[in-house]
Design a protein around this motif. Structure first.
Motif, PDB file in Angstrom:
ATOM      1  N   SER A   1     -16.884 -83.434 -48.357  1.00 25.54           N
ATOM      2  CA  SER A   1     -16.768 -82.000 -48.104  1.00 25.54           C
ATOM      3  C   SER A   1     -15.548 -81.488 -48.867  1.00 25.54           C
ATOM      4  CB  SER A   1     -16.609 -81.695 -46.611  1.00 25.54           C
ATOM      5  OG  SER A   1     -15.286 -81.890 -46.181  1.00 25.54           O
ATOM      6  N   ALA A   2     -15.363 -80.182 -48.824  1.00 23.34           N
ATOM      7  CA  ALA A   2     -14.172 -79.581 -49.433  1.00 23.34           C
ATOM      8  C   ALA A   2     -13.336 -78.879 -48.374  1.00 23.34           C
ATOM      9  CB  ALA A   2     -14.582 -78.600 -50.525  1.00 23.34           C
ATOM     10  N   GLY A   3     -13.408 -79.376 -47.149  1.00 26.15           N
ATOM     11  CA  GLY A   3     -12.691 -78.714 -46.069  1.00 26.15           C
ATOM     12  C   GLY A   3     -13.368 -77.398 -45.719  1.00 26.15           C
ATOM     13  N   SER A   4     -12.600 -76.433 -45.278  1.00 25.42           N
ATOM     14  CA  SER A   4     -13.164 -75.125 -44.934  1.00 25.42           C
ATOM     15  C   SER A   4     -13.795 -74.516 -46.173  1.00 25.42           C
ATOM     16  CB  SER A   4     -12.082 -74.201 -44.384  1.00 25.42           C
ATOM     17  OG  SER A   4     -11.577 -74.708 -43.167  1.00 25.42           O
ATOM     18  N   PHE A   5     -15.082 -74.196 -46.089  1.00 25.79           N
ATOM     19  CA  PHE A   5     -15.791 -73.735 -47.277  1.00 25.79           C
ATOM     20  C   PHE A   5     -15.566 -72.249 -47.534  1.00 25.79           C
ATOM     21  CE2 PHE A   5     -19.066 -72.562 -50.166  1.00 25.79           C
ATOM     22  CZ  PHE A   5     -19.319 -73.700 -50.911  1.00 25.79           C
TER      23      PHE A   5
ATOM     24  N   ALA B   1     -14.519 -67.601 -40.087  1.00 29.88           N
ATOM     25  CA  ALA B   1     -15.806 -67.858 -40.737  1.00 29.88           C
ATOM     26  C   ALA B   1     -16.650 -68.805 -39.896  1.00 29.88           C
ATOM     27  CB  ALA B   1     -15.576 -68.437 -42.132  1.00 29.88           C
ATOM     28  N   GLY B   2     -16.037 -69.842 -39.342  1.00 28.50           N
ATOM     29  CA  GLY B   2     -16.780 -70.797 -38.531  1.00 28.50           C
ATOM     30  C   GLY B   2     -17.437 -70.154 -37.333  1.00 28.50           C
ATOM     31  N   ARG B   3     -16.744 -69.199 -36.699  1.00 27.93           N
ATOM     32  CA  ARG B   3     -17.309 -68.522 -35.532  1.00 27.93           C
ATOM     33  C   ARG B   3     -18.532 -67.698 -35.934  1.00 27.93           C
ATOM     34  NH1 ARG B   3     -17.443 -63.897 -32.468  1.00 27.93           N
ATOM     35  NH2 ARG B   3     -16.689 -62.672 -34.230  1.00 27.93           N
ATOM     36  N   LEU B   4     -18.425 -67.001 -37.064  1.00 30.91           N
ATOM     37  CA  LEU B   4     -19.535 -66.174 -37.528  1.00 30.91           C
ATOM     38  C   LEU B   4     -20.749 -67.023 -37.904  1.00 30.91           C
ATOM     39  CD1 LEU B   4     -17.575 -63.623 -39.755  1.00 30.91           C
ATOM     40  CD2 LEU B   4     -18.534 -63.223 -37.469  1.00 30.91           C
ATOM     41  N   ILE B   5     -20.495 -68.163 -38.533  1.00 33.75           N
ATOM     42  CA  ILE B   5     -21.591 -69.054 -38.923  1.00 33.75           C
ATOM     43  C   ILE B   5     -22.259 -69.640 -37.678  1.00 33.75           C
ATOM     44  CG2 ILE B   5     -22.163 -71.187 -40.150  1.00 33.75           C
ATOM     45  CD1 ILE B   5     -19.726 -70.527 -41.989  1.00 33.75           C
ATOM     46  N   GLU B   6     -21.446 -70.031 -36.721  1.00 34.13           N
ATOM     47  CA  GLU B   6     -21.997 -70.601 -35.484  1.00 34.13           C
ATOM     48  C   GLU B   6     -22.787 -69.553 -34.704  1.00 34.13           C
ATOM     49  OE1 GLU B   6     -20.503 -73.163 -31.569  1.00 34.13           O
ATOM     50  OE2 GLU B   6     -19.103 -72.690 -33.187  1.00 34.13           O
ATOM     51  N   ARG B   7     -22.277 -68.330 -34.629  1.00 30.09           N
ATOM     52  CA  ARG B   7     -22.980 -67.264 -33.900  1.00 30.09           C
ATOM     53  C   ARG B   7     -24.322 -66.928 -34.547  1.00 30.09           C
ATOM     54  NH1 ARG B   7     -19.710 -61.989 -32.521  1.00 30.09           N
ATOM     55  NH2 ARG B   7     -21.792 -61.525 -31.717  1.00 30.09           N
ATOM     56  N   ALA B   8     -24.409 -67.158 -35.866  1.00 27.33           N
ATOM     57  CA  ALA B   8     -25.678 -66.920 -36.558  1.00 27.33           C
ATOM     58  C   ALA B   8     -26.649 -68.074 -36.378  1.00 27.33           C
ATOM     59  CB  ALA B   8     -25.415 -66.679 -38.042  1.00 27.33           C
ATOM     60  N   GLY B   9     -26.226 -69.087 -35.610  1.00 30.14           N
ATOM     61  CA  GLY B   9     -27.105 -70.218 -35.304  1.00 30.14           C
ATOM     62  C   GLY B   9     -27.327 -71.158 -36.478  1.00 30.14           C
ATOM     63  N   LEU B  10     -26.297 -71.321 -37.327  1.00 33.68           N
ATOM     64  CA  LEU B  10     -26.489 -72.066 -38.569  1.00 33.68           C
ATOM     65  C   LEU B  10     -25.918 -73.484 -38.547  1.00 33.68           C
ATOM     66  CD1 LEU B  10     -25.737 -69.177 -41.097  1.00 33.68           C
ATOM     67  CD2 LEU B  10     -27.924 -69.875 -40.097  1.00 33.68           C
TER      68      LEU B  10
ATOM     69  N   PRO C   1     -22.535 -79.932 -37.917  1.00 31.55           N
ATOM     70  CA  PRO C   1     -22.707 -79.611 -36.491  1.00 31.55           C
ATOM     71  C   PRO C   1     -21.387 -79.637 -35.728  1.00 31.55           C
ATOM     72  CG  PRO C   1     -24.284 -81.291 -37.229  1.00 31.55           C
ATOM     73  CD  PRO C   1     -23.251 -81.156 -38.309  1.00 31.55           C
ATOM     74  N   LYS C   2     -20.365 -80.248 -36.323  1.00 33.20           N
ATOM     75  CA  LYS C   2     -19.077 -80.368 -35.647  1.00 33.20           C
ATOM     76  C   LYS C   2     -18.191 -79.161 -35.904  1.00 33.20           C
ATOM     77  CE  LYS C   2     -15.509 -83.838 -34.692  1.00 33.20           C
ATOM     78  NZ  LYS C   2     -15.037 -85.220 -35.010  1.00 33.20           N
ATOM     79  N   HIS C   3     -18.213 -78.643 -37.126  1.00 35.63           N
ATOM     80  CA  HIS C   3     -17.388 -77.490 -37.506  1.00 35.63           C
ATOM     81  C   HIS C   3     -18.209 -76.646 -38.469  1.00 35.63           C
ATOM     82  CE1 HIS C   3     -14.248 -74.908 -38.931  1.00 35.63           C
ATOM     83  NE2 HIS C   3     -13.273 -75.585 -38.352  1.00 35.63           N
ATOM     84  N   ALA C   4     -18.570 -75.433 -38.056  1.00 35.13           N
ATOM     85  CA  ALA C   4     -19.527 -74.633 -38.811  1.00 35.13           C
ATOM     86  C   ALA C   4     -19.018 -74.197 -40.180  1.00 35.13           C
ATOM     87  CB  ALA C   4     -19.921 -73.395 -37.995  1.00 35.13           C
ATOM     88  N   ASN C   5     -17.704 -74.204 -40.397  1.00 33.17           N
ATOM     89  CA  ASN C   5     -17.179 -73.786 -41.701  1.00 33.17           C
ATOM     90  C   ASN C   5     -17.027 -74.961 -42.662  1.00 33.17           C
ATOM     91  OD1 ASN C   5     -16.405 -71.932 -43.614  1.00 33.17           O
ATOM     92  ND2 ASN C   5     -14.269 -71.867 -42.967  1.00 33.17           N
ATOM     93  N   PHE C   6     -17.668 -76.076 -42.349  1.00 30.65           N
ATOM     94  CA  PHE C   6     -17.698 -77.218 -43.252  1.00 30.65           C
ATOM     95  C   PHE C   6     -19.116 -77.409 -43.756  1.00 30.65           C
ATOM     96  CE2 PHE C   6     -13.599 -77.948 -41.723  1.00 30.65           C
ATOM     97  CZ  PHE C   6     -13.011 -79.040 -42.331  1.00 30.65           C
ATOM     98  N   ILE C   7     -19.301 -77.412 -45.062  1.00 37.22           N
ATOM     99  CA  ILE C   7     -20.554 -77.858 -45.661  1.00 37.22           C
ATOM    100  C   ILE C   7     -20.325 -79.294 -46.098  1.00 37.22           C
ATOM    101  CG2 ILE C   7     -22.114 -77.617 -47.625  1.00 37.22           C
ATOM    102  CD1 ILE C   7     -21.776 -74.621 -47.460  1.00 37.22           C
ATOM    103  N   VAL C   8     -21.193 -80.202 -45.668  1.00 40.10           N
ATOM    104  CA  VAL C   8     -20.969 -81.619 -45.921  1.00 40.10           C
ATOM    105  C   VAL C   8     -22.100 -82.205 -46.775  1.00 40.10           C
ATOM    106  CG1 VAL C   8     -19.607 -81.974 -43.831  1.00 40.10           C
ATOM    107  CG2 VAL C   8     -22.095 -82.270 -43.751  1.00 40.10           C
ATOM    108  N   ASN C   9     -21.735 -83.210 -47.532  1.00 33.25           N
ATOM    109  CA  ASN C   9     -22.691 -83.995 -48.316  1.00 33.25           C
ATOM    110  C   ASN C   9     -23.102 -85.172 -47.447  1.00 33.25           C
ATOM    111  OD1 ASN C   9     -24.042 -85.669 -50.093  1.00 33.25           O
ATOM    112  ND2 ASN C   9     -22.459 -85.638 -51.686  1.00 33.25           N
ATOM    113  N   THR C  10     -24.327 -85.141 -46.949  1.00 35.06           N
ATOM    114  CA  THR C  10     -24.765 -86.202 -46.033  1.00 35.06           C
ATOM    115  C   THR C  10     -25.138 -87.481 -46.773  1.00 35.06           C
ATOM    116  OG1 THR C  10     -27.073 -85.426 -46.064  1.00 35.06           O
ATOM    117  CG2 THR C  10     -25.600 -84.503 -44.374  1.00 35.06           C
ATOM    118  N   GLY C  11     -25.101 -87.419 -48.100  1.00 35.94           N
ATOM    119  CA  GLY C  11     -25.384 -88.604 -48.912  1.00 35.94           C
ATOM    120  C   GLY C  11     -26.411 -88.295 -49.977  1.00 35.94           C
ATOM    121  N   GLY C  12     -25.951 -88.170 -51.225  1.00 39.08           N
ATOM    122  CA  GLY C  12     -26.873 -87.903 -52.320  1.00 39.08           C
ATOM    123  C   GLY C  12     -27.098 -86.439 -52.622  1.00 39.08           C
TER     124      GLY C  12
END
Length: 310
Positions: A233-237, A246-255, A267-278
């Motif tokens: 990840s790159a931390g807070s995106f 930003a995390g609150r807004l993303i979570e409230r949008a159900g994302l 699922p742990k922090h909504a303002n993180f976009i993560v590479n789950t592998g590949g």
């Protein structure tokens, strides 16, 4: 670059690689291919490099520790620059700075990692930078992004920023002459050309190193509890919009948990976009755009990425 330019560049830089996969140089663990990557630790070499790049009108980027970048999945012509730095490049300024009642002035090379700088502070009984504990990347990258946490930003501790222009000229910029904003630093003269940060001068306070280390451990532990671990990840995106998160807004949008390819909103922090592998960079970019669109629809706020995309 043509063959002649490649040969000339090789005579200027002692450490150069060609056709470099950028995935290992980004904490996202994905990226395209760079035509050339150079690692520079010497100011004279860096000046010669920038003068040559200017003369040849060759594009260049500085990537620091790679903790806040996403290199798109294409072939990138030009040069990516990484600055080398270590604790050997941390100096008291002036030499009798410990006698200064108003604080201790410390000059740090831009290529030094934040972790190494914090470790040096602990060993030298200096405090003030604890809020940066656990943030990856280099000192130069942190200055460029005006990185921070817990309501503080690194610019609060800066006295001056040492830079190099795209013409290879060095200069020192006083804190008051720079424009520091949320996750942004603008240096005077940048409208006329790119400027590379080579060092920062910080004003720190004398403190018990054991207490500084304990506070750093406490902050790192808090990060581990709140942020995803073990995934690229790159931390807070996204930047936090004024008066909100930003995390609150993303979570409230159900994302939370939303994915595109192998990229996912954590699922742990909504303002993180993560590479789950590949994940490929385009997975992350597509997910970023979907998050922005859905948050705008839900809350009327257009999120701005904090991550730099090349």
């Amino acid at each position: 670059m043509n063959h002649q330019q490649c040969a000339e560049l090789a005579t200027i830089c002692r450490s150069i690689r060609w056709d470099v996969d950028m995935a290992p140089y980004s904490t996202f663990r994905t990226g395209g291919v760079a035509e050339a990557m150079v690692e520079v630790g010497d100011i004279a070499e860096l000046s010669a490099l920038l003068r040559w790049l200017q003369k040849e009108q060759t594009q260049w980027h500085v990537i620091g520790g790679g903790s806040n970048i996403l290199v798109t999945g294409r072939y990138h012509e030009g040069v990516f620059i990484r600055l080398r730095g270590s604790i050997q490049d941390i100096l008291l300024e002036p030499p009798d700075a410990y006698a200064a009642e108003e604080g201790v002035l410390v000059r740090v090379h831009a290529g030094c990692s934040l972790a190494a700088f914090l470790g040096w502070c602990v060993r030298n009984d200096l405090g003030g930078l604890e809020f940066m504990a656990g943030i990856p990347g280099s000192v130069g990258g942190a200055i460029r992004m005006n990185a921070g946490a817990l309501g503080h930003a690194i610019s609060e501790l800066l006295e001056s920023v040492h830079c190099m222009t795209s013409q290879g000229e060095t200069l020192a910029v006083a804190k008051d002459a720079a424009l520091f904003a949320y996750r942004s630093t603008r240096l005077p003269g940048e409208h006329a050309g790119k400027m590379l940060i080579t060092a920062g001068v910080f004003r720190l306070q004398r403190a018990d190193g054991k207490h500084v280390a304990a506070r750093c451990r406490e902050i790192v532990e808090q990060r581990k509890q709140k942020q995803p671990q073990g995934l690229g990840s790159a931390g807070s995106f996204f930047k936090n919009p004024e008066g909100d998160f930003a995390g609150r807004l993303i979570e409230r949008a159900g994302l939370k948990g939303l994915s595109h390819g192998k990229a996912m909103v954590s699922p742990k922090h909504a303002n993180f976009i993560v590479n789950t592998g590949g994940a490929v960079p385009e997975d992350i970019i597509a997910l970023m755009e979907e998050v922005r669109r859905k948050v705008l629809q839900h809350s009327g706020v257009l999120l701005e990425p904090e991550v730099r995309i090349y």
